[in-house]
Write a protein that holds these residues in place. Structure first.
Motif, PDB file in Angstrom:
ATOM      1  N   GLY A 139      37.073  54.397  38.277  1.00  0.00           N
ATOM      2  CA  GLY A 139      36.458  54.400  39.558  1.00  0.00           C
ATOM      3  C   GLY A 139      36.901  53.438  40.289  1.00  0.00           C
ATOM      4  N   ALA A 140      36.008  52.851  41.319  1.00  0.00           N
ATOM      5  CA  ALA A 140      36.325  51.826  42.344  1.00  0.00           C
ATOM      6  C   ALA A 140      36.272  50.457  41.541  1.00  0.00           C
ATOM      7  N   VAL A 141      36.932  49.235  42.017  1.00  0.00           N
ATOM      8  CA  VAL A 141      37.319  48.047  41.829  1.00  0.00           C
ATOM      9  C   VAL A 141      36.634  47.095  42.773  1.00  0.00           C
ATOM     10  N   ALA A 142      35.806  46.419  42.768  1.00  0.00           N
ATOM     11  CA  ALA A 142      35.354  45.294  43.884  1.00  0.00           C
ATOM     12  C   ALA A 142      35.769  44.122  43.419  1.00  0.00           C
ATOM     13  N   VAL A 143      36.483  43.213  44.082  1.00  0.00           N
ATOM     14  CA  VAL A 143      36.870  41.933  43.904  1.00  0.00           C
ATOM     15  C   VAL A 143      36.200  40.979  45.142  1.00  0.00           C
ATOM     16  N   PHE A 144      35.613  39.858  44.711  1.00  0.00           N
ATOM     17  CA  PHE A 144      34.995  39.164  45.674  1.00  0.00           C
ATOM     18  C   PHE A 144      36.097  37.892  45.805  1.00  0.00           C
ATOM     19  N   ASP A 145      35.378  36.690  46.152  1.00  0.00           N
ATOM     20  CA  ASP A 145      36.430  35.610  46.581  1.00  0.00           C
ATOM     21  C   ASP A 145      37.109  34.730  45.476  1.00  0.00           C
ATOM     22  N   HIS A 146      38.143  33.800  45.831  1.00  0.00           N
ATOM     23  CA  HIS A 146      38.522  32.785  44.932  1.00  0.00           C
ATOM     24  C   HIS A 146      39.316  33.336  43.527  1.00  0.00           C
ATOM     25  N   CYS A 147      39.674  34.590  43.535  1.00  0.00           N
ATOM     26  CA  CYS A 147      40.006  35.159  42.057  1.00  0.00           C
ATOM     27  C   CYS A 147      41.514  35.041  41.951  1.00  0.00           C
ATOM     28  N   ASP A 148      41.839  34.973  40.929  1.00  0.00           N
ATOM     29  CA  ASP A 148      43.239  35.004  40.377  1.00  0.00           C
ATOM     30  C   ASP A 148      43.370  36.391  39.479  1.00  0.00           C
ATOM     31  N   LEU A 149      44.163  37.338  40.187  1.00  0.00           N
ATOM     32  CA  LEU A 149      44.092  38.625  39.725  1.00  0.00           C
ATOM     33  C   LEU A 149      45.077  38.966  38.577  1.00  0.00           C
ATOM     34  N   GLY A 150      45.872  38.127  38.043  1.00  0.00           N
ATOM     35  CA  GLY A 150      46.720  38.331  37.152  1.00  0.00           C
ATOM     36  C   GLY A 150      48.150  39.059  37.297  1.00  0.00           C
ATOM     37  N   GLN A 151      48.581  39.798  36.547  1.00  0.00           N
ATOM     38  CA  GLN A 151      49.780  40.620  36.684  1.00  0.00           C
ATOM     39  C   GLN A 151      49.447  42.108  37.422  1.00  0.00           C
ATOM     40  N   SER A 152      48.313  42.621  37.177  1.00  0.00           N
ATOM     41  CA  SER A 152      48.018  43.865  37.901  1.00  0.00           C
ATOM     42  C   SER A 152      46.516  44.139  37.957  1.00  0.00           C
ATOM     43  N   LEU A 153      46.086  44.647  38.905  1.00  0.00           N
ATOM     44  CA  LEU A 153      44.698  45.222  39.313  1.00  0.00           C
ATOM     45  C   LEU A 153      45.199  46.523  39.927  1.00  0.00           C
ATOM     46  N   SER A 154      44.056  47.575  39.337  1.00  0.00           N
ATOM     47  CA  SER A 154      44.468  49.163  39.422  1.00  0.00           C
ATOM     48  C   SER A 154      43.169  49.899  39.085  1.00  0.00           C
ATOM     49  N   SER A 155      43.470  50.880  40.161  1.00  0.00           N
ATOM     50  CA  SER A 155      42.067  51.820  40.277  1.00  0.00           C
ATOM     51  C   SER A 155      42.374  53.067  40.367  1.00  0.00           C
ATOM     52  N   GLY A 156      41.770  54.108  40.068  1.00  0.00           N
ATOM     53  CA  GLY A 156      42.114  55.570  40.426  1.00  0.00           C
ATOM     54  C   GLY A 156      41.605  55.958  41.380  1.00  0.00           C
ATOM     55  N   GLU A 157      40.376  55.176  42.192  1.00  0.00           N
ATOM     56  CA  GLU A 157      39.901  55.732  43.240  1.00  0.00           C
ATOM     57  C   GLU A 157      40.182  54.584  44.597  1.00  0.00           C
ATOM     58  N   GLN A 158      39.715  53.180  44.406  1.00  0.00           N
ATOM     59  CA  GLN A 158      39.919  52.402  45.667  1.00  0.00           C
ATOM     60  C   GLN A 158      39.680  51.083  44.936  1.00  0.00           C
TER      61      GLN A 158
END
Length: 580
Positions: free
Chosen positions: A150-169
């Protein structure tokens, strides 16, 4: 001297001679290339979840075997984490996973069958998979990857690594860094509770305009003087120079540049952009295709790439920078890393600190699925491209008084289910409903005063059922009903108006069993009934015996019985003319 030269030439040629002899003695096979192979942008999450689903039934005594034996932390039984780092694979199956302790460091993967929410400060994650949704609060650090169905929500000041993915949004906030992002909809520099303004800020006709195949070479600037009668620039651009597309223009092609590319404010590129140097997308500009560069990509506020329900790619060998309010529909890869800028001033509270975040998931994506027109004038003034290739439309109501469905109006609307047609419709033009595979019409086509059905008008409308066609119909053009598998009978009265059946008109109508053509029919085109494997009986006027679509019936429909009848010509004299 000549001997030395000869020896030198022999030594020079010897390797080539040996190579040629060796090549001729080898059995040479053609290299096999997997044309269907594509890289899965959600590979990490999907492969990990598949491995976990296979291993969980054999899990025993707090140990699970993946590539090797791993300790397991059951988060349903033990939701608190007294010690950090956590050196075990975490599994949460019955409840949302939401660790409350700050400063946790998860050294192994986390597998969740419900939502996963990380809102405590200074949380470090190795890898996370959720069958539902994931939320990363302020300051999260990801070492490898995060993936959710499902959805992925990311707020502020994050290091998202090598890959961030979602089947929706994905909805990604401010001051974040990343390497790869993927989702059907990626919203950058936005909040989950903010509305998605992509569609509201763009002319809907952009998504239906055809891409031009004509080329223009070695230009540096695309301005108003290059527009055609419809106000667009109908070219693809091939240039060795830096290139600039002027404010508000619509380029109906690709851009290939050996230099840098600048898409100015509110300008649009319908195709792709390929550049050797940097690409700048200014405020509210749009690229509907892919964007590739050997340099960097800069997105100003509101600049977007792609369109709903199509996957595009934004790939830079250098960096990618987003300013906020950006949308990308698909895949984002930055070789040297990407980032979303800090939130603009003015969104802070009176003390100068950022307000406490409202940690929530984004609402499900919803697109309008029903088309109704305000009046007949709104229908008649619709853009020539209509709603072609709109995959969100489910229902359409054509207003009373409309006399035709224009060409390509609903071309490839693959999810279109129902169309309500008024009794005033007399013509359905070329490609009007091509590839609308789930289409049904109200009322039955037989009840309409149709006189013309154009080329491929209903081609591949597999579920379209109609009890017949009206006697008013004069022409059925090529492939008009090809692939309409739900058609069972094609029966006209003897004095019906039908004159022409085009080539391939009823090709692959495998449900068709009976055909009765009227006396006025003068032409049955090539392969008109090719693939009509269920056809059993045809009654035709004897004047059609030599028509190509009739002569080939014994081959194409071997089980069909064809009977020819004499034609009753009704004639009347008008002055010196005779009407038949």
């Amino acid at each position: 001297m000549k001997v030395l030269i000869l020896v030198f030439l022999i030594l020079l040629a010897a390797p080539l001679i040996v190579a040629v002899v060796h090549s001729k003695t080898q059995k040479r096979n053609i290299l096999t290339i997997r044309q269907s192979y594509t890289k899965d942008p959600r590979y990490f999450g999907r492969s990990f979840s598949k491995m976990m689903e296979a291993a969980i039934p054999q899990m025993k005594d707090g140990v699970i075997h993946l590539s090797r034996d791993e300790a397991v932390w059951d988060a349903d039984a033990h939701p608190a984490f007294p010690d950090s780092p956590i050196n075990a694979v975490v599994i949460a199956r019955a409840h949302d996973f939401c660790p409350a302790e700050a400063g946790l460091n998860f050294k192994k993967e986390i597998y969740c069958e419900e939502n996963a929410r990380f809102t405590a400060e200074n949380t470090h994650l190795r890898a996370v998979y959720s069958k539902k949704r994931v939320l990363l609060g302020n300051g999260c650090r990801v070492l490898r990857w995060v993936d959710a169905e499902g959805a992925v929500a990311v707020f502020d000041h994050c290091d998202l690594g090598q890959s961030l993915s979602s089947g929706e949004q994905l909805v990604v906030g401010y001051d974040n860094t990343f390497c790869r992002l993927y989702a059907p909809v990626v919203r950058l520099g936005q909040r989950p509770d903010e509305p998605d303004l992509f569609a509201q800020k763009r002319d809907t006709r952009l998504f239906r305009l055809p891409v031009s195949g004509e080329n223009m070479r070695n230009v540096r600037y695309i301005g108003d003087d290059m527009t055609s009668g419809d106000g667009t620039v109908p070219y693809s651009i091939l240039t060795t120079h830096d290139l600039k597309l002027s404010d508000g223009l619509i380029l109906r092609g690709d851009i290939h540049s050996d230099g840098a590319v600048r898409i100015m404010e509110k300008a649009v590129v319908l195709g792709n952009i390929f550049a050797e140097r940097d690409i700048l997308l200014e405020r509210d500009s749009t690229v509907l295709g892919n964007v590739f560069t050997q340099g960097d990509i800069f997105f100003e506020k509101g600049a977007c790439v792609g369109q709903p329900n199509r996957i595009s790619s934004v790939i830079a060998r250098g960096t990618i920078r987003f300013s906020g309010g950006n949308n990308v529909y698909g895949y984002i890869v930055a070789g040297d890393g990407g980032y979303i800028l800090k939130e603009e001033p003015g969104q802070q509270d009176e003390t100068g600190d950022n307000p406490l975040p409202d940690y929530r998931f984004p609402d499900a994506i919803r697109y309008p699925d029903t088309v109704r027109f305000r009046n007949l004038e709104a229908y008649r003034n619709l853009d020539k491209q209509g709603f072609r290739m709109d995959s969100y439309i489910l229902h359409v109501q054509i207003p009373d008084g409309a006399d035709r469905i224009p060409g390509s109006q609903f071309f490839a609307c693959r999810n279109l289910k129902t169309v309500v047609l008024p009794q005033s419709i007399t013509a359905i033009e070329d490609y009007a409903f091509t590839d609308c595979r789930e289409l049904t019409t109200t009322p039955d086509l037989k009840c309409l005063p149709l006189t013309f059905v154009g080329t491929s008008a209903f081609e591949n409308c597999e579920t379209l059922y109609f009890s017949g066609l009206p006697d008013t119909l004069r022409a059925i053009e090529g492939a008009a009903f090809a692939g309409c598998r739900s058609l069972t009978k094609l029966v006209f009265s003897e004095d019906a108006a039908l004159e022409t059946i085009g080539d391939h008109a009823f090709r692959d109508c495998c449900g068709l069993t009976e055909v009765y053509l009227p006396d006025r029919t003068a032409r049955v085109g090539v392969s008109a009934f090719l693939g009509c494997t269920g056809l059993r009986h045809l009654s035709l006027p004897e004047t059609l015996k030599d028509q190509p679509g009739v002569k080939e019936l014994p081959v194409h429909c071997p089980d069909a019985r064809v009977s020819f009848r004499k034609v009753r010509f009704c004639t009347e004299e008008v002055g010196n003319e005779q009407t038949v």
